[in-house]
Design a protein around this motif. Structure first.
Motif, PDB file in Angstrom:
ATOM      1  N   ARG A 181       0.805  -1.080   0.126  1.00  0.00           N
ATOM      2  CA  ARG A 181       0.068   0.022  -0.067  1.00  0.00           C
ATOM      3  C   ARG A 181       0.779   1.509   0.034  1.00  0.00           C
ATOM      4  NH1 ARG A 181      -5.024  -1.005  -1.656  1.00  0.00           N
ATOM      5  NH2 ARG A 181      -5.950  -2.597  -0.782  1.00  0.00           N
ATOM      6  N   ARG A 225      -3.023   7.351  -0.110  1.00  0.00           N
ATOM      7  CA  ARG A 225      -3.813   6.516  -0.676  1.00  0.00           C
ATOM      8  C   ARG A 225      -4.143   7.346  -2.164  1.00  0.00           C
ATOM      9  NH1 ARG A 225      -6.009   1.865   1.088  1.00  0.00           N
ATOM     10  NH2 ARG A 225      -6.754   1.819  -1.079  1.00  0.00           N
ATOM     11  N   ASP A 226      -4.090   8.715  -2.270  1.00  0.00           N
ATOM     12  CA  ASP A 226      -4.185   9.287  -3.468  1.00  0.00           C
ATOM     13  C   ASP A 226      -3.008   9.003  -4.393  1.00  0.00           C
ATOM     14  OD1 ASP A 226      -6.342  10.788  -2.216  1.00  0.00           O
ATOM     15  OD2 ASP A 226      -5.009  12.545  -1.637  1.00  0.00           O
ATOM     16  N   HIS A 227      -2.336   8.038  -4.151  1.00  0.00           N
ATOM     17  CA  HIS A 227      -1.357   7.798  -5.344  1.00  0.00           C
ATOM     18  C   HIS A 227      -1.814   6.437  -5.857  1.00  0.00           C
ATOM     19  CE1 HIS A 227       1.963  10.476  -3.256  1.00  0.00           C
ATOM     20  NE2 HIS A 227       1.172  11.279  -3.966  1.00  0.00           N
ATOM     21  N   GLY A 228      -2.693   5.929  -5.534  1.00  0.00           N
ATOM     22  CA  GLY A 228      -3.366   4.581  -6.049  1.00  0.00           C
ATOM     23  C   GLY A 228      -3.427   3.566  -4.954  1.00  0.00           C
ATOM     24  N   ASP A 229      -3.846   2.389  -5.463  1.00  0.00           N
ATOM     25  CA  ASP A 229      -4.218   1.229  -4.431  1.00  0.00           C
ATOM     26  C   ASP A 229      -3.016   0.419  -4.144  1.00  0.00           C
ATOM     27  OD1 ASP A 229      -7.039   1.914  -4.522  1.00  0.00           O
ATOM     28  OD2 ASP A 229      -7.100   1.026  -6.500  1.00  0.00           O
ATOM     29  N   SER A 271      -6.979  -0.115 -13.606  1.00  0.00           N
ATOM     30  CA  SER A 271      -7.666   1.194 -14.076  1.00  0.00           C
ATOM     31  C   SER A 271      -6.555   2.267 -14.475  1.00  0.00           C
ATOM     32  CB  SER A 271      -8.856   1.769 -13.383  1.00  0.00           C
ATOM     33  OG  SER A 271      -8.269   2.263 -12.016  1.00  0.00           O
ATOM     34  N   ASN A 328       2.767   3.117  -9.269  1.00  0.00           N
ATOM     35  CA  ASN A 328       1.606   3.233  -8.545  1.00  0.00           C
ATOM     36  C   ASN A 328       0.354   2.745  -9.389  1.00  0.00           C
ATOM     37  OD1 ASN A 328       2.816   4.514  -6.295  1.00  0.00           O
ATOM     38  ND2 ASN A 328       2.594   6.484  -7.155  1.00  0.00           N
ATOM     39  N   THR A 382      -3.682   1.747  -9.675  1.00  0.00           N
ATOM     40  CA  THR A 382      -4.974   1.873  -9.389  1.00  0.00           C
ATOM     41  C   THR A 382      -5.885   0.701  -9.892  1.00  0.00           C
ATOM     42  OG1 THR A 382      -4.867   4.202  -8.907  1.00  0.00           O
ATOM     43  CG2 THR A 382      -7.211   3.275  -9.283  1.00  0.00           C
ATOM     44  N   ASP A 411      -9.698  -0.966 -10.851  1.00  0.00           N
ATOM     45  CA  ASP A 411     -11.140  -0.223 -10.710  1.00  0.00           C
ATOM     46  C   ASP A 411     -12.035  -1.015  -9.591  1.00  0.00           C
ATOM     47  OD1 ASP A 411     -12.404  -2.556 -11.950  1.00  0.00           O
ATOM     48  OD2 ASP A 411     -11.368  -2.355 -13.732  1.00  0.00           O
ATOM     49  N   ASN A 431     -13.440   0.373  -0.320  1.00  0.00           N
ATOM     50  CA  ASN A 431     -12.145   0.376  -0.919  1.00  0.00           C
ATOM     51  C   ASN A 431     -11.019  -0.024   0.111  1.00  0.00           C
ATOM     52  OD1 ASN A 431      -9.275   1.557  -1.903  1.00  0.00           O
ATOM     53  ND2 ASN A 431     -10.594   0.918  -3.830  1.00  0.00           N
ATOM     54  N   SER A 462      -9.374  -3.731   0.486  1.00  0.00           N
ATOM     55  CA  SER A 462      -7.990  -4.094   0.309  1.00  0.00           C
ATOM     56  C   SER A 462      -7.564  -4.627   1.601  1.00  0.00           C
ATOM     57  CB  SER A 462      -7.180  -2.395   0.342  1.00  0.00           C
ATOM     58  OG  SER A 462      -7.261  -1.991   1.642  1.00  0.00           O
TER      59      SER A 462
END
Length: 554
Positions: free
Chosen positions: A38, A42-46, A81, A92, A94, A96, A468, A472
């Protein structure tokens, strides 16, 4: 998409890029599984991976160029995605919502099997733990290994290992004679002899011996002692087994040291190790040359007077495990046994095994309990059964399992009795009970996972931020179990359950499963019920690995 699936997908993209000549690596350079984790933000992806930084130098390129090639391929994977390159070459990723949400249904369908894996398939393991002397009740000194040993066995089995949990009964040697003499003295109303076993339990054992052998007091001491030794030993082992059962700990094998002696296994062990060239005679004694294998001194196996040492029994016991087909032997020992590590590994090496592969010795530190009352019955120790009665099996087992074995630990009874989020075991168990309550309320409101024989599930509807996050953590659970088994660290499971519980509570507060008032039932409600039940399943599976119950109500 679980982290395991994403890891395998990245590895597959690497192989395809190499085959297409886009990256100059050999097949041997590509890891079977790529580490994903992680991102801090988290704005940088999953998910994020630094695989480009790891392999770029070997490929003769810079990390960002390597990442660019890999990024192009990752973007074509179903369920991904977006892929962004950050800093010197981090990727990074993400996924869907539908790809992430599909996990909820997969977990419910997998049920109790979710989180199991085959990483240790083919490993045949003998794990010895507790192994308290049968001369008294189990006490707090045995508690940690009872909880941890059983939890380790469970996570090993969850990862595919064939595990035998074994209790070694130290029923040979002078302590058994001292034990019998102590019971004899109390049977005759006398104080136990100097160096004997104190405590009311010795008198209680005397009553049990008398009940089984009413005429025991009429026998001479010489005639009575063998009878007392056998009967008191039997009664004490029954108490030990009952206490372990009450703690939820089951052993596959109770192995008697005395049977090693009676079967001639000590002499056989000496002969076998002599054939290997590691036994020598000196000063009338028989020695094993353990210094050849890293021990600080050679060890006596047979004293000059012909009596075998405990070390000789240890060697015979190891060979017994080897002969019974256990390729891996795990010993769980207390802090005062640190000096045993080298000598046990030396026995393994002398027996022709690889001490780095075929034997593992885990050392646990001491545990104490604030405010615990000493047991007069047991002779001023804290009995395990009293600890269970006081704090409860679940609280004790969970608390012992959530810390590494090599860290000293003090339990706080006041904390463990609290019904609040401060109490870790309550926090996790309450999350499970809350999820079951949410499921009951949803069903009572008419929300079902299946309607007219068909599953009602739309993964794309699980798009809330808390969903989400929860998904995770549920997706990470299998890798946590696998790592716990690999490192023999069940506390990883406990800590991850606390993370899941926190994510569930946040989701519960933000997203309703059952409709409110006159609201119609929608597929969102039905799909959320799948996620709710998936969380229940993972929490129950994890608690089972720790030997802790998953209550339906609290």
């Amino acid at each position: 998409m679980t982290p395991e699936e994403l890891s395998l997908a990245i590895s597959a993209c690497l192989k395809d890029a190499v085959a297409a000549g886009e990256i100059a690596l050999s097949a041997a350079d590509i890891p079977d599984e790529v580490r994903v984790e992680r991102p801090k933000n988290r704005d940088h992806g999953d998910w994020a991976t630094n695989v480009a930084l790891q392999l770029a130098k070997t490929a003769g390129t810079n990390p960002r160029e390597f990442a660019s090639v890999l990024s192009a391929r990752l973007k074509t994977i179903d369920g991904v995605s977006a892929v962004d390159i950050a800093g010197p070459g981090f990727l990074n990723i993400t996924v869907d919502a539908a790809a992430a949400g599909a996990l909820a249904k997969a977990i419910v369908e997998a049920g109790a099997d979710y989180g199991t894996n085959t990483a240790l398939a083919g490993h045949v393991v003998n794990m010895e733990f507790v192994s308290a002397n049968p001369t008294g009740p189990l006490h707090i000194g045995h508690t940690r290994w009872a909880a941890l040993g059983d939890a380790i066995a469970r996570v090993l089995r969850a990862s595919g290992a064939d595990v035998t949990a074994e209790y070694y009964i130290n029923d040979a040697g002078s302590q058994m004679n001292v034990f019998a003499n102590s019971v004899f003295a109390r049977l005759h109303g006398r104080d136990v002899p100097e160096g004997g076993y104190p405590g009311q339990y010795i008198a209680d054992l005397g009553h049990e011996v008398l009940s089984e052998h009413p005429g025991i007091r009429e026998l001479t001491e010489v005639a009575a002692l063998p009878v007392i030794r056998g009967a008191a030993y039997k009664a004490q082992m029954h108490d030990i087994k009952q206490t372990l059962a009450g703690f939820g700990v089951d052993f596959d094998v109770f192995f008697s040291e005395q049977e090693l002696h009676d079967a001639g296994a000590i002499e056989d062990a000496v002969a076998r190790l002599r054939e290997q060239g590691h036994v020598f005679d000196d000063g009338g004694a028989v020695w094993l040359r353990t210094t050849d294998f890293g021990d600080d001194k050679d060890r006596v196996m047979i004293r000059a007077n012909g009596e075998p040492t405990y070390f000789a029994a240890d060697a015979a016991y190891y060979l017994s495990k080897k002969d019974r087909g256990y390729t891996e032997k795990i010993y769980l020992l207390g802090a005062d046994h640190h000096g045993y590590i080298n000598r046990l590994k030396a026995i393994a090496a002398a027996a022709g095994d690889d001490p780095e592969v075929n034997i593992e010795v885990l050392i646990g530190q001491l545990v104490s309990v604030n405010g615990a009352k000493l047991s007069k019955r047991a002779g001023n120790i804290i009995e395990l059964k009293d600890l269970i009665d006081w704090l409860g099996k679940d609280a004790v087992r969970y608390s012992l399992a959530r810390f590494p074995a090599d860290s000293p630990l003090t339990l706080d009874p006041e904390l463990l009795k609290k019904h609040s989020n401060e109490n870790p075991v309550f926090y996790v168990q309450y999350a499970h009970a809350r999820s079951r309550g949410a499921a009951r309320n949803a069903v009572a409101a008419g929300v079902e996972r299946r309607v007219d024989g068909k599953d009602c599930f739309d993964a794309a509807l699980l798009d809330h931020a808390t969903e989400n996050e929860l998904l995770s953590h549920l997706g990470s659970y299998p890798s946590v179990v696998a790592k716990a088994a690999e490192l023999r660290e069940p506390h990883r499971v406990a800590r991850h359950l606390e993370v899941i519980a926190g994510a569930y509570h946040r989701w519960y507060d933000a997203c309703r499963v059952a409709p409110q008032g006159e609201e119609p039932i929608t597929d969102t409600n039905r799909t959320r019920l799948w996620l709710n039940d998936a969380t229940s399943q993972v929490l129950a599976n994890g608690l089972e690995l720790l030997g802790v119950s998953a209550p339906e109500r609290m």
